[in-house]
Design an enzyme around this catalytic site. Structure first.
Site, PDB file in Angstrom:
ATOM      1  N   TYR A  38       2.771   9.959  -0.037  1.00  0.00           N
ATOM      2  CA  TYR A  38       3.815   9.426   0.727  1.00  0.00           C
ATOM      3  C   TYR A  38       5.407   9.524   0.119  1.00  0.00           C
ATOM      4  O   TYR A  38       6.138   9.241   0.884  1.00  0.00           O
ATOM      5  CB  TYR A  38       3.820   7.885   1.113  1.00  0.00           C
ATOM      6  CG  TYR A  38       2.344   7.384   1.752  1.00  0.00           C
ATOM      7  CD1 TYR A  38       1.471   8.388   2.290  1.00  0.00           C
ATOM      8  CD2 TYR A  38       1.954   6.208   1.471  1.00  0.00           C
ATOM      9  CE1 TYR A  38       0.124   7.995   2.507  1.00  0.00           C
ATOM     10  CE2 TYR A  38       0.654   5.573   2.211  1.00  0.00           C
ATOM     11  CZ  TYR A  38      -0.250   6.618   2.583  1.00  0.00           C
ATOM     12  OH  TYR A  38      -1.398   6.188   3.290  1.00  0.00           O
ATOM     13  N   ASP A  81       1.064  -1.201   0.095  1.00  0.00           N
ATOM     14  CA  ASP A  81      -0.084   0.084  -0.028  1.00  0.00           C
ATOM     15  C   ASP A  81       0.895   1.278  -0.191  1.00  0.00           C
ATOM     16  O   ASP A  81       1.638   1.559   1.132  1.00  0.00           O
ATOM     17  CB  ASP A  81      -0.852   0.103   1.336  1.00  0.00           C
ATOM     18  CG  ASP A  81      -1.999   1.315   1.264  1.00  0.00           C
ATOM     19  OD1 ASP A  81      -2.959   1.101   0.621  1.00  0.00           O
ATOM     20  OD2 ASP A  81      -1.384   2.319   1.835  1.00  0.00           O
ATOM     21  N   LYS A  85      -2.823   5.793  -4.364  1.00  0.00           N
ATOM     22  CA  LYS A  85      -3.895   6.919  -4.069  1.00  0.00           C
ATOM     23  C   LYS A  85      -3.652   8.315  -4.512  1.00  0.00           C
ATOM     24  O   LYS A  85      -2.815   8.754  -4.620  1.00  0.00           O
ATOM     25  CB  LYS A  85      -3.926   7.182  -2.448  1.00  0.00           C
ATOM     26  CG  LYS A  85      -4.084   5.772  -1.529  1.00  0.00           C
ATOM     27  CD  LYS A  85      -4.310   5.930  -0.155  1.00  0.00           C
ATOM     28  CE  LYS A  85      -3.960   4.759   0.545  1.00  0.00           C
ATOM     29  NZ  LYS A  85      -2.540   4.357   0.748  1.00  0.00           N
TER      30      LYS A  85
END
Length: 313
Positions: A51, A46, A76
């Site tokens: 990030y 993930d 994402k």
């Protein structure tokens, strides 16, 4: 031989491994951490644009020589890319960094939009995050195109309230495959979980260890979730730690969990959280719900998140 753990079937027919490896925080440590995780048997990774770990994840995957079709990769869409014209462009940037032609799951990270542009946290003159009124329904419709083109094998959401999810279901045509949200034994949100089950939406639990994360100020003075006497007690029955029980609780309820760690020992021991709890142990754990929500950036994001959910301050 890869760890053949529990898998769940998404509403697309694809399988998602119950235990994923979270890569939030400390971008520099991620390539060796993901390398260790894949070696240990993780097949679900993930990440997210914000990030800044996609490049590291991509490198670790290449090094691992595990075939791409045996891995489940989630990324994402960040708040600065909500304008429908930006969605595919930013997904392509993620694919380039991950060094892959597709992601298995593409999530809208938050329902709230920031100003367009390459800055992740665009600021206004007062130093506040600069928001814009792009509607998450329009953003999601652009994500549906990425799903139809095959660049994302599944699409979904993260951090939505119940009202926002209901509206999304009404106004769009692809039911989210996954909703990734904060959930742990101190924030259980049972009726919201039942709602997802009715709609065929799989839940991925982030922060499955609750207030273990140093980024969360809330919950600092109440001991660690993984030391909760009920979790420790249940663990004794299975020869497992409180942390492993916290993961097993999510999995027993049909959800995937994405713990993160940088140390080899913990990376491996988290995989051992993949086991089933007896109904009576699940009931015991229901009794420790504190409705404690740790991650709510409403103030800094200029948006009222989780307005109809448990744990809202």
């Amino acid at each position: 031989m890869a760890h053949q753990g529990t898998q769940f079937t998404l509403n697309t027919g694809a399988k998602i491994p119950a235990i994923g490896f979270g890569t939030w925080q400390d971008a520099d440590a991620q390539e060796p951490a993901v390398t260790t995780a894949i070696k240990a048997g993780y097949r679900h990774i993930d990440t997210a644009r914000v990030y800044t770990t996609e490049v590291a994840v991509g490198k670790a995957i290449k090094k691992s020589s595990v075939p791409r079709d045996q891995l489940f990769i989630t990324t994402k869409l960040w708040n600065n890319a909500h304008h429908p014209d930006d969605v595919e462009k930013y997904l392509e940037a993620s694919l380039k960094d991950l060094d892959t032609d597709y992601v298995d799951l593409f999530l809208m990270h938050w329902p709230s939009a920031f100003a367009r542009g390459d800055e992740m946290f665009p600021k206004d003159d007062n130093g506040k995050n600069k928001t814009t009124d792009t509607d998450f329904v329009e953003t999601y419709k652009a994500m549906e195109k990425c799903y139809k083109s095959g660049k994302a094998k599944a699409i979904g959401i993260s951090n939505f309230s119940k009202g926002e999810l209901e509206r999304l279901l009404k106004e769009t045509s692809v039911v989210p495959a996954v909703h990734q949200l904060e959930r742990h034994p101190w924030l259980q949100q049972q009726s919201f979980m039942d709602f997802h089950r009715e709609k065929g939406i799989h839940v991925t639990q982030y922060s499955p260890f609750g207030n273990q994360n140093e980024a969360y100020d809330k919950g600092k003075n109440m001991g660690k979730l993984m030391d909760d006497p009920v979790l420790v007690e249940v663990g004794k029955k299975y020869g497992k730690s409180g942390a492993q029980v916290a993961l097993a609780w999510g999995i027993t309820e049909g959800h995937s969990v994405i713990p993160k760690s940088k140390t080899e020992h913990r990376i491996k021991s988290n995989l051992e959280g993949d086991f089933k709890l007896d109904a009576e142990d699940v009931r015991k754990i229901r009794g420790i719900d504190k409705k404690l929500r740790l991650n709510d950036p409403s103030g800094s994001f200029g948006y009222n998140f989780f307005s109809d959910l448990e744990g809202k301050n």
